[in-house]
Design a protein around this motif. Structure first.
Motif, PDB file in Angstrom:
ATOM      1  N   GLY A  60       0.817  -1.209   0.000  1.00  0.00           N
ATOM      2  CA  GLY A  60       0.000   0.000   0.000  1.00  0.00           C
ATOM      3  C   GLY A  60       0.851   1.258   0.000  1.00  0.00           C
ATOM      4  O   GLY A  60       0.602   2.191  -0.769  1.00  0.00           O
ATOM      5  N   THR A  64       1.126   3.346  -3.520  1.00  0.00           N
ATOM      6  CA  THR A  64       0.561   4.705  -3.568  1.00  0.00           C
ATOM      7  C   THR A  64       1.658   5.743  -3.779  1.00  0.00           C
ATOM      8  O   THR A  64       1.407   6.775  -4.388  1.00  0.00           O
ATOM      9  CB  THR A  64      -0.244   5.031  -2.300  1.00  0.00           C
ATOM     10  OG1 THR A  64       0.553   4.792  -1.150  1.00  0.00           O
ATOM     11  CG2 THR A  64      -1.509   4.213  -2.237  1.00  0.00           C
ATOM     12  N   ARG A  68       1.597   8.261  -7.099  1.00  0.00           N
ATOM     13  CA  ARG A  68       1.143   9.511  -6.467  1.00  0.00           C
ATOM     14  C   ARG A  68       0.670  10.558  -7.455  1.00  0.00           C
ATOM     15  O   ARG A  68      -0.187  11.354  -7.126  1.00  0.00           O
ATOM     16  CB  ARG A  68       2.232  10.059  -5.563  1.00  0.00           C
ATOM     17  CG  ARG A  68       3.479  10.511  -6.277  1.00  0.00           C
ATOM     18  CD  ARG A  68       4.603  10.819  -5.300  1.00  0.00           C
ATOM     19  NE  ARG A  68       5.832  11.121  -5.972  1.00  0.00           N
ATOM     20  CZ  ARG A  68       6.686  10.229  -6.439  1.00  0.00           C
ATOM     21  NH1 ARG A  68       6.432   8.960  -6.292  1.00  0.00           N
ATOM     22  NH2 ARG A  68       7.793  10.592  -7.042  1.00  0.00           N
ATOM     23  N   ALA A  72      -6.239   6.934 -10.077  1.00  0.00           N
ATOM     24  CA  ALA A  72      -6.489   5.937  -9.038  1.00  0.00           C
ATOM     25  C   ALA A  72      -6.356   4.525  -9.592  1.00  0.00           C
ATOM     26  O   ALA A  72      -5.873   3.623  -8.904  1.00  0.00           O
ATOM     27  CB  ALA A  72      -7.871   6.143  -8.433  1.00  0.00           C
ATOM     28  N   GLY A  75      -2.691   3.700  -9.792  1.00  0.00           N
ATOM     29  CA  GLY A  75      -2.209   3.483  -8.425  1.00  0.00           C
ATOM     30  C   GLY A  75      -2.626   2.126  -7.884  1.00  0.00           C
ATOM     31  O   GLY A  75      -1.832   1.427  -7.239  1.00  0.00           O
ATOM     32  N   TYR A  76      -3.861   1.726  -8.171  1.00  0.00           N
ATOM     33  CA  TYR A  76      -4.351   0.433  -7.719  1.00  0.00           C
ATOM     34  C   TYR A  76      -3.595  -0.715  -8.389  1.00  0.00           C
ATOM     35  O   TYR A  76      -3.233  -1.696  -7.738  1.00  0.00           O
ATOM     36  CB  TYR A  76      -5.845   0.327  -7.984  1.00  0.00           C
ATOM     37  CG  TYR A  76      -6.465  -0.969  -7.541  1.00  0.00           C
ATOM     38  CD1 TYR A  76      -6.442  -1.343  -6.209  1.00  0.00           C
ATOM     39  CD2 TYR A  76      -7.072  -1.812  -8.454  1.00  0.00           C
ATOM     40  CE1 TYR A  76      -7.009  -2.529  -5.794  1.00  0.00           C
ATOM     41  CE2 TYR A  76      -7.646  -2.999  -8.048  1.00  0.00           C
ATOM     42  CZ  TYR A  76      -7.609  -3.354  -6.713  1.00  0.00           C
ATOM     43  OH  TYR A  76      -8.173  -4.533  -6.316  1.00  0.00           O
ATOM     44  N   VAL A  79      -0.237  -0.962  -6.747  1.00  0.00           N
ATOM     45  CA  VAL A  79      -0.357  -1.594  -5.430  1.00  0.00           C
ATOM     46  C   VAL A  79      -0.507  -3.106  -5.588  1.00  0.00           C
ATOM     47  O   VAL A  79       0.136  -3.886  -4.881  1.00  0.00           O
ATOM     48  CB  VAL A  79      -1.547  -0.998  -4.638  1.00  0.00           C
ATOM     49  CG1 VAL A  79      -1.867  -1.832  -3.420  1.00  0.00           C
ATOM     50  CG2 VAL A  79      -1.248   0.424  -4.222  1.00  0.00           C
ATOM     51  N   VAL A 122      -6.502   2.312  -1.358  1.00  0.00           N
ATOM     52  CA  VAL A 122      -6.215   3.272  -2.429  1.00  0.00           C
ATOM     53  C   VAL A 122      -7.318   4.318  -2.496  1.00  0.00           C
ATOM     54  O   VAL A 122      -7.049   5.512  -2.624  1.00  0.00           O
ATOM     55  CB  VAL A 122      -6.044   2.545  -3.783  1.00  0.00           C
ATOM     56  CG1 VAL A 122      -5.992   3.524  -4.933  1.00  0.00           C
ATOM     57  CG2 VAL A 122      -4.782   1.703  -3.761  1.00  0.00           C
ATOM     58  N   SER A 125      -6.882   6.643   0.530  1.00  0.00           N
ATOM     59  CA  SER A 125      -5.712   7.521   0.409  1.00  0.00           C
ATOM     60  C   SER A 125      -5.960   8.627  -0.613  1.00  0.00           C
ATOM     61  O   SER A 125      -5.525   9.765  -0.425  1.00  0.00           O
ATOM     62  CB  SER A 125      -4.461   6.722   0.064  1.00  0.00           C
ATOM     63  OG  SER A 125      -4.549   6.190  -1.228  1.00  0.00           O
ATOM     64  N   ARG A 126      -6.673   8.320  -1.703  1.00  0.00           N
ATOM     65  CA  ARG A 126      -7.033   9.356  -2.682  1.00  0.00           C
ATOM     66  C   ARG A 126      -8.023  10.345  -2.083  1.00  0.00           C
ATOM     67  O   ARG A 126      -7.950  11.535  -2.325  1.00  0.00           O
ATOM     68  CB  ARG A 126      -7.656   8.730  -3.930  1.00  0.00           C
ATOM     69  CG  ARG A 126      -6.730   7.865  -4.696  1.00  0.00           C
ATOM     70  CD  ARG A 126      -5.816   8.702  -5.512  1.00  0.00           C
ATOM     71  NE  ARG A 126      -4.860   7.835  -6.185  1.00  0.00           N
ATOM     72  CZ  ARG A 126      -4.040   8.263  -7.095  1.00  0.00           C
ATOM     73  NH1 ARG A 126      -4.047   9.504  -7.464  1.00  0.00           N
ATOM     74  NH2 ARG A 126      -3.184   7.423  -7.640  1.00  0.00           N
TER      75      ARG A 126
END
Length: 134
Positions: A60, A64, A68, A72, A75-76, A79, A122, A125-126
């Motif tokens: 994670g 992320t 950054r 999303a 990012g996923y 991860v 994710v 965090s977004r």
């Protein structure tokens, strides 16, 4: 991380195949050979905590960080890629290289359970990144 860990633990309400195999491994005629239920439950909790600490948290954070400035979805995927490599390494180290036939189903099970929890991480965090300051 607490949200993803709680979601990961909730996914274990549906028992993994290895738990069902361990519970029904002994013949019904020999009750002394059965694995006690509390030992099986401890193994499930230990597996969940180990996966959370050794795979989910580093994946994670690293995923992320790598995603950054991306969407999303990217990012996923990052991860999940990091989690897949860490899960394979953890299982390979725990079971040994000679048990490749056992590693793949366990890897798929942990990744299926972890993917839901990491999606929540994710998303959160977004969400927190765009949260207005008070």
């Amino acid at each position: 991380m607490h949200l993803s860990g709680a979601l990961l633990l909730l996914t274990f309400l549906v028992p993994p195949v290895w738990v069902l195999d361990a519970y029904g491994a002994a013949p019904a005629s020999d009750p002394s050979a059965d694995t006690p239920l509390f030992v099986i439950l401890l193994a499930v909790v230990f597996g969940c905590v180990s996966f959370h600490v050794a795979v989910q948290i580093p994946a994670g954070l690293l995923g992320t960080w790598l995603g950054r400035n991306r969407t999303a979805g990217v990012g996923y995927v990052l991860v999940l890629a990091v989690a897949g490599v860490l899960t394979a390494g953890l299982l390979w180290g725990a079971l040994g290289a000679g048990r490749a036939a056992q590693i793949l189903p366990l890897w798929a099970d942990f990744m299926a359970r972890g993917s839901l929890a990491m999606a929540a991480y994710v998303w959160l965090s977004r969400r927190l990144r765009t949260w207005p300051s008070l």
